[in-house]
Scaffold this active site. Structure first.
Site, short mmCIF file in Angstrom:
data_model
loop_
_atom_site.label_atom_id
_atom_site.label_comp_id
_atom_site.label_asym_id
_atom_site.label_seq_id
_atom_site.Cartn_x
_atom_site.Cartn_y
_atom_site.Cartn_z
CG ASP A 51 43.34 -21.96 -1.83
OD1 ASP A 51 43.56 -21.30 -0.80
OD2 ASP A 51 42.71 -21.49 -2.71
CE1 TYR A 141 28.20 -15.24 -0.27
CE2 TYR A 141 26.22 -14.09 0.32
CZ TYR A 141 26.80 -15.36 0.39
OH TYR A 141 26.32 -16.57 0.91
CG LEU A 188 20.98 -11.16 14.79
CD1 LEU A 188 21.74 -10.09 15.28
CD2 LEU A 188 19.64 -11.12 14.03
CG ASP A 279 22.49 -5.87 6.13
OD1 ASP A 279 23.00 -6.99 5.45
OD2 ASP A 279 22.84 -5.57 7.11
N1 UDP Z 1 22.84 -7.95 12.06
C1 UDP Z 1 22.91 -7.28 13.54
N2 UDP Z 1 23.86 -7.51 14.38
C2 UDP Z 1 24.74 -8.22 14.21
C3 UDP Z 1 24.88 -9.12 12.99
C4 UDP Z 1 23.87 -8.89 12.48
O1 UDP Z 1 21.93 -6.53 13.44
O2 UDP Z 1 25.59 -8.33 15.22
C5 UDP Z 1 21.82 -8.05 11.19
C6 UDP Z 1 22.24 -7.85 9.83
O3 UDP Z 1 22.38 -6.44 9.51
C7 UDP Z 1 21.29 -8.43 9.15
C8 UDP Z 1 20.65 -9.64 10.18
O4 UDP Z 1 21.21 -9.23 11.21
O5 UDP Z 1 19.96 -7.85 8.94
C9 UDP Z 1 21.21 -10.93 9.59
O6 UDP Z 1 22.59 -10.68 9.45
P1 UDP Z 1 23.71 -12.01 9.31
O7 UDP Z 1 25.01 -11.35 9.35
O8 UDP Z 1 23.44 -12.88 10.41
O9 UDP Z 1 23.49 -12.66 7.89
P2 UDP Z 1 22.97 -12.25 6.64
O10 UDP Z 1 21.79 -12.02 6.35
O11 UDP Z 1 23.83 -10.95 6.55
O12 UDP Z 1 23.58 -13.06 5.70
#
Ligand code: UDP
Length: 323
Positions: A51, A141, A188, A279
């Site tokens: 770690d 983040y 996503l 987001d």
């Molecule tokens: N998103 C969504 N449904 C999901 C997961 C993500 O609509 O089940 C949307 C999320 O709000 C963002 C985009 O898809 O606008 C990409 O999200 P992800 O978590 O894949 O990557 P991030 O852009 O957060 O790094």
């Protein structure tokens, strides 16, 4: 080169390790396996379970590896989670990362390659986004990654540590061997493909009233192997600085779902949900700097090709890794 890779058991790290080994580098993976998987570590690499919070162990492992370069993937990387638990992000991504940075200076590492993110830009004032835009993160983040970028600048100036920091857009897809498996999946594409695999009844669309043509968020998806290749290019002498890694094309959440339907041949049911906190509506890269200065050329720039490799991996590993 002898390359020390933190987070080499994770999604992006595992594919980068595979590509580094294919290119003839000698690799030591350092990972605590809280997010990663032992079976995602290429068997040709040496593995150290550890770690980054353990300052002495990090320093010893780096010296034992005779590391000439460090590639630092190990981090927490979920926007949504960082809005719930910011301390987890600052502790691991900043404080624990600092142990690695100090160890790299002590071990006289020649090149430090850092996984940063487009989330450092926050809600950008211009699209596509180049590296000169102001960095004003809208979630912990992104802030934690920006803090690390700033430490890198000071360490270069005061300790002479040369670095490349990549601001990733959305990593997706798989290599033949390694793919995306998070124990709790929030991303996503894997969540949409779970519906195509029959593992979930429906996927969720977070927010349908964004100022985008179809109301859903737009992201720039980049193939994991292309991302890995950029890290290998970064190891060459003289390559330094901040680089966006993306394809320059944005796809909405609905477009991603449709691409997954076309590739899998399955209808994919979705439900509309409220926005996810933190987001930004649209993130699309201008990656010209990486094209020009690193000679980086993505091989899989099209969303469908990216999704096709993800689908192939998930069909062959429907439960992901076994550990
Ligand atoms: N998103 C969504 N449904 C999901 C997961 C993500 O609509 O089940 C949307 C999320 O709000 C963002 C985009 O898809 O606008 C990409 O999200 P992800 O978590 O894949 O990557 P991030 O852009 O957060 O790094």
């Amino acid at each position: 080169m002898n390359v020390f890779v933190t987070g080499g058991a994770g999604y992006i790290g595992s594919v980068c390790v595979e590509e580094l080994l294919n290119a003839g580098h000698v690799v030591t993976v350092f990972d605590n396996l809280t997010e990663g998987h032992r079976s995602a570590v290429d068997p040709r690499a040496k593995f150290v379970l550890g770690d980054l919070a353990d300052r002495e162990l990090v320093a010893r492992a780096l010296t034992d590896a005779r590391a000439e370069a460090v590639i630092h993937f190990a981090a927490h990387a979920l926007v949504g989670e960082s809005m719930q638990n910011p301390g987890k992000y600052f502790r691991n991504n900043v404080a624990n990362g600092l142990n690695l940075l100090d160890a790299a200076v002590a071990a006289r590492v020649r090149k430090f390659v850092f996984s940063s993110t487009c989330a450092t830009y926050g809600v950008p004032e211009k699209m596509p986004m180049d590296e000169s835009l102001p960095q004003l993160p809208v979630n912990p983040y992104g802030e934690s990654k920006l803090m690390f970028e700033k430490m890198l600048l000071w360490y270069r100036q005061l300790h002479g540590l040369e670095f490349v920091a990549f601001r990733y857009f959305n990593a997706a897809g798989a290599s033949k061997k390694f793919g995306e498996h998070h124990r709790i999946e929030t991303h996503l594409i894997p969540n949409v493909l779970k519906v195509a695999l029959g593992q979930k009844e429906q996927c969720e669309i977070f927010g349908t009233n964004y100022p985008t043509p179809d109301g859903t968020c737009i992201r720039d998806y980049i193939h994991i192997v292309d991302l890995a290749q950029a890290h290998i290019l970064a190891l060459a002498p003289g390559r330094a600085g901040f680089f966006n890694l993306g394809n320059g094309s944005g796809y909405s959440v609905r477009e991603v779902i449709h691409a997954c339907e076309r590739i899998s041949g399955q209808p994919i049911k979705s439900i509309e949900q409220p926005r996810r906190a933190g987001d930004p509506p649209r993130l699309v890269a201008a990656a010209d700097k990486a094209f020009k200065e690193l000679d980086w050329q993505p091989k899989f720039p099209k969303l469908e090709a990216i999704v096709a490799t993800a689908w192939d991996w998930h069909k062959r590993h429907p439960q992901g890794y076994r550990d």
